[in-house]
Scaffold this active site. Structure first.
Site, PDB file in Angstrom:
ATOM      1  N   GLU A 144      -2.472  -0.994   3.240  1.00 43.49           N
ATOM      2  CA  GLU A 144      -1.290  -0.947   4.114  1.00 43.49           C
ATOM      3  C   GLU A 144      -0.939  -2.338   4.651  1.00 43.49           C
ATOM      4  OE1 GLU A 144       0.571   1.465   4.044  1.00 43.49           O
ATOM      5  OE2 GLU A 144      -0.846   2.796   3.066  1.00 43.49           O
ATOM      6  N   HIS A 147       0.867  -4.297   2.144  1.00 46.16           N
ATOM      7  CA  HIS A 147       2.306  -3.999   2.100  1.00 46.16           C
ATOM      8  C   HIS A 147       3.046  -4.852   3.127  1.00 46.16           C
ATOM      9  CE1 HIS A 147       2.849  -0.954  -0.848  1.00 46.16           C
ATOM     10  NE2 HIS A 147       2.139  -0.019  -0.253  1.00 46.16           N
TER      11      HIS A 147
END
Lengths: 404, 187, 139
Positions: A144, A147
């Site tokens: 995450e 990202h």
């Protein structure tokens, strides 16, 4: 090797430009068809795009998190989660600590938001916190934060807005066309007899575009999204130096049958696994935002080191394609060989079990939902809802009356 | 006249290239500095946690005086050399890491201690701090690698030579969690 | 969570690491599916997790009692009998969200447990015994 990953988005940018060109073409052709003037259509297309951009800007992350019913937590609410995020923040070299949210949902998933890398957030479901051990959680959080660090959120927001504009334009244009054809089709064709042939060609092109453009845009969108997914996996392996952690987390995520209740189509590429994955569906084809989980696991498991080039090698080994990898070239050349670390905690030490993780997680949820906690002397723990009135409560186990 | 323009143009282009390379080097050097500061923060956090940890475990581990003393001693030493260079520090911190690792391994055989809420919370903090130290070292070493590479490749090696950018040292340290794991190596 | 009977906010009772939702107004108890699985797991019963699925398959009990709505999914729950002689009338969410014990039923169950503690060691009996233990002081 870190910045390069972020800045080397050339291929992704080319795809975005392709989508933008598609939008320009469809605007122009529709303008030609409806007004006999391409510029008019182009302007309408740009106006729609601008409006969607504004909507996207203002209905920012807070609304997205709100729709997912995510609750923000602090360090004390869930120390383990907070620590893991901080560890990954350090490993990725992010400058600011992202906000952390928990979604009260038994499905196993996580996502990141934040177009600005200094105002980012990660959200994880309570099911994820209960089921994953520390190494696995680290892998997911690493994915995450990758990202965020790779600026995928910005890229995917841009993509989804372009896609949205193309879909909206084609949809309305097709409605108007059919309406025209039914009401006044005859009149149009007879009154403009001279330009008939040209008109017909424009009509054909417009029709074709209306059908093909949304599909093409969708495919581009999916292609960009899948590329970023691979890159985030590779980055997670680089941050954690332990690809097996993410692999084993993905195994658990893939085995889970729960579907996320509050998933949102626009945010789908930001989740670690596709929240719309149906049971039994081979989510491997072109029409998916995510590469198939089993393939992602196989690549991670095949890695003999933690560098992006090793991920690329594993990817090629699994696809057995001649020399075409998935990771941008400069990300590979900048990093040398990086060896893996062993599983933590070191053998012989115990990690909190599922029971403990479950209590840890529900404890965090009660705290963010502002329940008051009362410990009775007999060992029973009572939690009172924020609307609880009255100043004493009787312990149902031992019968003591406790003042609140 | 034309020659003057051409020479002038070349000078301007060279200046632009020089500034760009210089800025890239400065950026990388700052990154190394920030990464070093991050290691500092985490090492300090480690030192701060130890008195708390000692307070919690000493009631349970009466027969482990040597282990406890080793940790306290290593911590004091590490604090004393906190402002020294990377080489001295990493030796002291590695010592501390080894002592802590031993303490945690010994603690495994005290079920009462492991049921203590305070100890559990401290253990989570300690585990995470050790992780953060190794992640910040990892990021620091990666930053140094990148910076050093930049000072050595042509043409930015010329700029580095003229403006006095020197290669930095890597930081090696053992943390409690990775006693038996292979060292991270850069080749 | 909202009590399916009186619609007020329930309190949470955590006993031996298992959470139960308990309504102070009507005395009812909600046993969540996840907590149920955890409890049976902690008692080390092989094939845990199957229990709730089995209870859902129990025959529907004929009762004049009003149908309750599941506090999680909002769908009507099924009435069924848990345990033997005399057995307890419970509501079970057929989507697998959990079990609901009415306040009155729980009181009866507890009274019965005091007289003759359940000997049988099947899963429904374990649930009843556990509830009896938690709400020890209720009766």
């Amino acid at each position: 090797m870190w910045e390069q990953i972020g800045s080397n988005q050339r291929k992704s940018v080319i795809l975005v430009v392709a989508m933008a060109l598609l939008l320009v073409v469809i605007g122009y052709v529709l303008g030609l068809y409806f007004f006999g003037n391409g510029m008019g259509g182009l302007i309408i297309a740009l106006v729609v795009w601008a409006i969607l951009n504004l909507v996207g800007y203002f209905q920012g992350d807070s609304i997205l998190l709100g729709m997912a019913k995510a609750k923000k937590i602090s360090r004390d609410d869930h120390p383990r989660l907070y620590n893991v995020v901080e560890e990954m923040k350090i490993a990725s070299g992010l400058e600011k600590m992202p906000d952390i949210y928990i979604i009260d949902d038994q499905a196993l998933n996580a996502f990141a938001t934040g177009r600005d890398i200094n105002k980012a957030a990660v959200a994880v479901t309570s099911g994820l916190l209960e089921k994953l051990n520390r190494d696995e959680l680290q892998g997911v959080i690493g994915h995450e934060l990758a990202h965020i660090k790779n600026r995928d959120v910005l890229l995917m927001t841009m993509c989804s807005i372009l896609l949205g504009t193309i879909v909206i334009l084609s949809w309305y244009a097709s409605r108007v066309m059919f309406f025209n054809a039914m009401v006044g089709g005859r009149r149009t064709s007879s009154s403009q007899g001279g330009g008939g042939a040209a008109q017909l060609i424009i009509l054909a092109v417009a029709l074709l575009l209306m059908i093909l453009a949304p599909i093409a845009a969708q495919l581009i969108y999916f292609a960009v999204s899948r590329k970023r997914e691979y890159l985030a996996d590779a980055s997670s392996a680089l941050y954690t130096r332990y690809p097996d952690g993410l692999a084993s987390a993905l195994e658990k995520l893939g085995a889970s049958t729960c579907q996320l209740k509050s998933a949102n189509k626009a945010t789908a590429p930001m989740y670690i696994v596709n929240p719309f994955r149906k049971k039994g569906m081979a989510a491997s084809d072109l029409s998916s935002t995510h590469p198939p989980i089993s393939e992602r696991i196989r690549i991670l498991r095949a890695m003999g080191g933690a560098s992006p080039s090793e991920y690329d090698r594993a990817y090629q080994q699994i696809h057995q394609k001649g020399g075409r990898g998935i990771i941008p070239g400069s990300a590979i050349s900048a990093a040398g060989a990086i060896s893996l670390r062993a599983a933590s905690p070191a053998a012989g030490k115990k990690e909190p079990g599922e029971m403990q993780r479950k209590r840890e997680t529900s404890d965090a949820l009660w705290k963010v939902n502002k329940y008051r906690t009362i410990d009775c002397e007999c060992g029973t723990r009572l939690r009172l809802p924020p609307g609880f009135r009255g100043n004493r409560v009787r312990c149902p186990h031992c019968g003591r009356t406790i003042s609140v | 006249m034309l020659a003057a323009y051409i020479i002038g143009g070349i000078v301007v282009i060279l200046a632009v290239i020089f500034v760009a390379l210089y800025n890239a080097l400065v950026k990388l050097r700052n990154q190394v500095k920030n990464a070093w500061a991050q290691i500092d923060v985490q090492l300090k956090r480690r030192h701060d946690l130890i008195p708390n940890l000692m307070e919690t475990v000493k009631g349970y581990m009466k027969h482990e005086r040597e282990t406890l003393e080793a940790v306290t001693k290593a911590r004091n030493l590490a604090q004393q050399v906190a402002s020294s260079g990377a080489g001295v520090r990493s030796r002291a911190e590695s010592e501390l890491g080894a002592a802590l690792g031993k303490l945690i391994a010994v603690a495994e055989s005290y079920p009462d201690l492991k049921a203590n809420q305070n100890f559990l919370a401290l253990q989570e903090e300690l585990t995470s701090t050790e992780n953060k130290i190794s992640f910040s070292r990892q990021y620091y070493n990666d930053s140094v690698l990148r910076y050093n590479n930049q000072t050595m490749v042509f043409p930015s090696s010329l700029v580095a030579g003229m403006a006095g950018f020197k290669a930095d040292d890597f930081f090696e340290i053992t943390v409690a969690a990775e006693k038996e794991t292979p060292k991270v190596s850069f080749t | 969570m909202i009590c399916p009977v009186c619609k007020s906010d329930m309190i949470v009772v955590e006993y031996k690491d298992i959470e139960l939702d308990h309504c102070l107004d009507c005395g009812g108890v909600w046993f969540d599916a996840g907590e149920l699985a955890l409890m049976l797991q902690s008692l080390e019963i092989a094939g845990h997790g199957l229990c709730l699925a089995e209870i859902i398959k129990f025959p529907e009990a004929i009762s004049s009692e009003k149908k309750r709505r599941c506090p999680i999914c909002g769908h009507r729950m099924k009435k069924t009998i848990l345990g033997k002689e005399p057995g307890t009338l419970i509501d079970v969410c057929d989507r697998g969200d959990g079990l609901w014990f009415d306040g009155g039923e729980l009181a009866q169950l507890l009274k019965h447990l005091v007289k003759s503690p359940g000997k049988e060691q099947n899963e429904p009996q374990k649930i009843i015994n556990f509830l009896g233990e938690v709400f020890h002081a209720q009766e």
